[in-house]
Design a protein around this motif. Structure first.
Motif, PDB file in Angstrom:
ATOM      1  N   PRO A   1      -2.300 -14.494 -44.853  1.00 48.06           N
ATOM      2  CA  PRO A   1      -3.087 -13.515 -43.912  1.00 48.06           C
ATOM      3  C   PRO A   1      -2.751 -12.025 -44.269  1.00 48.06           C
ATOM      4  O   PRO A   1      -3.548 -11.335 -44.773  1.00 48.06           O
ATOM      5  CB  PRO A   1      -2.547 -13.399 -42.604  1.00 48.06           C
ATOM      6  N   GLY A   2      -1.557 -11.735 -44.585  1.00 50.53           N
ATOM      7  CA  GLY A   2      -1.048 -10.367 -45.015  1.00 50.53           C
ATOM      8  C   GLY A   2      -1.330 -10.481 -46.538  1.00 50.53           C
ATOM      9  O   GLY A   2      -1.450  -9.193 -47.159  1.00 50.53           O
TER      10      GLY A   2
ATOM     11  N   ASN B   1      -0.193  -6.604 -39.899  1.00 51.09           N
ATOM     12  CA  ASN B   1       1.370  -6.374 -40.427  1.00 51.09           C
ATOM     13  C   ASN B   1       1.254  -5.601 -41.706  1.00 51.09           C
ATOM     14  O   ASN B   1       2.003  -4.729 -41.904  1.00 51.09           O
ATOM     15  CB  ASN B   1       2.200  -7.585 -40.357  1.00 51.09           C
ATOM     16  N   ALA B   2       0.430  -6.138 -42.502  1.00 52.10           N
ATOM     17  CA  ALA B   2       0.449  -5.731 -44.132  1.00 52.10           C
ATOM     18  C   ALA B   2       0.090  -4.408 -43.950  1.00 52.10           C
ATOM     19  O   ALA B   2       0.405  -3.556 -44.697  1.00 52.10           O
ATOM     20  CB  ALA B   2      -0.725  -6.710 -44.628  1.00 52.10           C
ATOM     21  N   ARG B   3      -1.126  -3.880 -43.088  1.00 51.55           N
ATOM     22  CA  ARG B   3      -1.331  -2.435 -42.964  1.00 51.55           C
ATOM     23  C   ARG B   3      -0.076  -1.727 -42.479  1.00 51.55           C
ATOM     24  O   ARG B   3       0.083  -0.405 -42.879  1.00 51.55           O
ATOM     25  CB  ARG B   3      -2.588  -2.305 -42.048  1.00 51.55           C
ATOM     26  N   ARG B   4       0.607  -2.192 -41.622  1.00 55.92           N
ATOM     27  CA  ARG B   4       1.700  -1.370 -41.073  1.00 55.92           C
ATOM     28  C   ARG B   4       2.827  -1.236 -42.032  1.00 55.92           C
ATOM     29  O   ARG B   4       3.339  -0.140 -42.112  1.00 55.92           O
ATOM     30  CB  ARG B   4       2.438  -2.144 -39.640  1.00 55.92           C
ATOM     31  N   ALA B   5       2.925  -2.190 -42.932  1.00 55.91           N
ATOM     32  CA  ALA B   5       3.951  -1.892 -44.011  1.00 55.91           C
ATOM     33  C   ALA B   5       3.257  -1.034 -44.858  1.00 55.91           C
ATOM     34  O   ALA B   5       4.303  -0.362 -45.714  1.00 55.91           O
ATOM     35  CB  ALA B   5       3.814  -3.515 -44.873  1.00 55.91           C
TER      36      ALA B   5
ATOM     37  N   ARG C   1      13.475 -12.125 -41.289  1.00 52.98           N
ATOM     38  CA  ARG C   1      12.047 -12.021 -41.210  1.00 52.98           C
ATOM     39  C   ARG C   1      11.401 -11.651 -42.334  1.00 52.98           C
ATOM     40  O   ARG C   1      10.683 -10.476 -42.550  1.00 52.98           O
ATOM     41  CB  ARG C   1      11.827 -11.116 -40.049  1.00 52.98           C
ATOM     42  N   ALA C   2      11.817 -11.869 -43.633  1.00 55.24           N
ATOM     43  CA  ALA C   2      11.282 -11.377 -44.849  1.00 55.24           C
ATOM     44  C   ALA C   2       9.882 -11.510 -44.939  1.00 55.24           C
ATOM     45  O   ALA C   2       9.228 -10.753 -45.706  1.00 55.24           O
ATOM     46  CB  ALA C   2      12.030 -12.024 -45.982  1.00 55.24           C
ATOM     47  N   ASN C   3       9.172 -12.308 -44.283  1.00 56.50           N
ATOM     48  CA  ASN C   3       7.797 -12.450 -44.470  1.00 56.50           C
ATOM     49  C   ASN C   3       6.862 -11.687 -43.408  1.00 56.50           C
ATOM     50  O   ASN C   3       5.523 -11.914 -43.215  1.00 56.50           O
ATOM     51  CB  ASN C   3       7.455 -14.084 -44.190  1.00 56.50           C
ATOM     52  N   THR C   4       7.567 -10.700 -42.641  1.00 56.30           N
ATOM     53  CA  THR C   4       6.887  -9.844 -41.542  1.00 56.30           C
ATOM     54  C   THR C   4       5.590  -9.311 -42.279  1.00 56.30           C
ATOM     55  O   THR C   4       4.405  -9.464 -41.424  1.00 56.30           O
ATOM     56  CB  THR C   4       7.629  -8.833 -41.080  1.00 56.30           C
ATOM     57  N   ALA C   5       5.503  -8.662 -43.309  1.00 55.27           N
ATOM     58  CA  ALA C   5       4.415  -7.888 -43.838  1.00 55.27           C
ATOM     59  C   ALA C   5       3.316  -8.851 -44.065  1.00 55.27           C
ATOM     60  O   ALA C   5       2.127  -8.575 -44.379  1.00 55.27           O
ATOM     61  CB  ALA C   5       4.743  -7.169 -44.811  1.00 55.27           C
ATOM     62  N   PHE C   6       3.595 -10.209 -44.439  1.00 51.73           N
ATOM     63  CA  PHE C   6       2.732 -11.496 -44.718  1.00 51.73           C
ATOM     64  C   PHE C   6       2.048 -12.000 -43.481  1.00 51.73           C
ATOM     65  O   PHE C   6       0.848 -12.763 -43.905  1.00 51.73           O
ATOM     66  CB  PHE C   6       3.159 -12.275 -45.814  1.00 51.73           C
ATOM     67  N   ARG C   7       2.621 -11.921 -42.342  1.00 55.02           N
ATOM     68  CA  ARG C   7       2.223 -12.827 -41.253  1.00 55.02           C
ATOM     69  C   ARG C   7       0.755 -12.504 -40.824  1.00 55.02           C
ATOM     70  O   ARG C   7       0.199 -13.478 -40.308  1.00 55.02           O
ATOM     71  CB  ARG C   7       3.277 -12.737 -40.327  1.00 55.02           C
TER      72      ARG C   7
END
Length: 296
Positions: free
Chosen positions: A200-201, A26-30, A16-22
């Motif tokens: 999106p992320g 998710n980007a804000r959580r990262a 799930r390498a793209n989690t922050a980008f989905r």
């Protein structure tokens, strides 16, 4: 160890390498995660026995120099690492830096620029620009290289150096982020095949990285800057990368502006494939060293 290239997307999807980008959320959580637990950034304890490593602080940021332990380097390089403006240097970055230092007989400067939520495009640009200008004053020239987010910073700095009258600087760009608004209409076409990045992320990270500047400002999105007068470029991109359509635009605009540009587009390759332990990655790293070696 060489990994079959076909396994790379499988691994990235499995982890799930793209989690922050989905998503923007998710980007804000990262961003919050790395704010709470900052990542290590220094080189491995034993990088290579034939290299020397030093560090200084410039404007509060650690700046490493990796150079051959013996002899005098013939090339000065600033390598700016990627990591989506939230991640620090990875082992793959240090391995490439070490290879450049040894095989190109180079002193490689590696700035540890402030990341989100504390850093910004302007601050990173100014740090790298200052280092490049210092090396030019000391050695007469400098070469720039960077991957992903670091490619965004490197190209913006190359444009600023040109504006300040510095002769054409050779630049190596590895899957650079070029339009932080992720506005290219071809991104949705590439998206289903990209196991790593997503729109999106990416847009949220780009918006945050822009800080007080507009996302379209060339310091943030160098695709919107001028290309006339830039030095030779070596550009790597894979077709399974949502940044690939912008890399093609860069190649077209730079070539139209008279910039000597070599495009290395690999079909089926993912984001920053030259950093990966694959046969194509190994071949790309050899070409990167050659491009940065002033003796060539």
């Amino acid at each position: 160890m060489i990994i079959p290239e076909a396994l790379v997307p499988v691994f990235l999807r499995a982890t799930r390498a793209n989690t922050a980008f989905r998503s923007a959320a998710n980007a804000r959580r990262a961003i919050r995660a790395v704010e709470l637990r900052p990542e290590p950034f220094g080189p491995p304890r034993r990088l290579r026995p034939d290299l020397g490593v030093s560090v200084e602080h410039v404007g509060g940021s650690p700046v490493y120099t990796v150079a051959p332990a013996r002899g005098t380097p013939t090339t000065a390089v600033v390598y700016t690492h990627g990591g989506a403006w939230i991640h620090e240097t990875a082992p793959q970055h240090w391995a490439l830096v070490a290879q450049i230092a040894v095989e190109a007989n180079a002193a490689v400067t590696v700035p540890i620029y402030p990341l989100l939520p504390f850093g910004s495009a302007q601050a990173a640009h100014d740090l790298v620009l200052g280092l490049a200008e210092r090396l030019i004053a000391r050695h007469g020239e400098v070469r720039l290289a960077g991957d992903s987010a670091g490619g965004q910073i490197s190209l913006a700095v190359a444009q600023t150096l040109r504006d300040r009258g510095v002769p054409a600087v050779r630049t190596v760009l590895i899957a650079p982020a070029l339009d932080l608004g992720f506005s290219n209409p071809l991104i949705p076409v590439v998206q289903p095949s990209d196991p790593w990045l997503a729109q999106p992320g990416g847009r949220e990270l780009g918006r945050r990285w822009a800080g007080g500047l507009a996302v379209e400002h060339p310091i943030v999105s160098p695709l919107f800057g001028r290309f006339e007068g830039l030095g030779p470029m070596l550009l790597f991109t894979g077709t399974r990368d949502v940044l690939n359509p912008d890399a093609r635009l860069l190649a077209d605009r730079a070539t139209t502006a008279g910039v000597p540009l070599t495009l290395r587009e690999r079909a089926g390759a993912v984001h920053v494939y030259p950093l990966l332990p694959t046969r194509s990655g190994r071949a790309a790293r050899v070409e990167i060293v050659t491009a940065l070696d002033s003796r060539g």
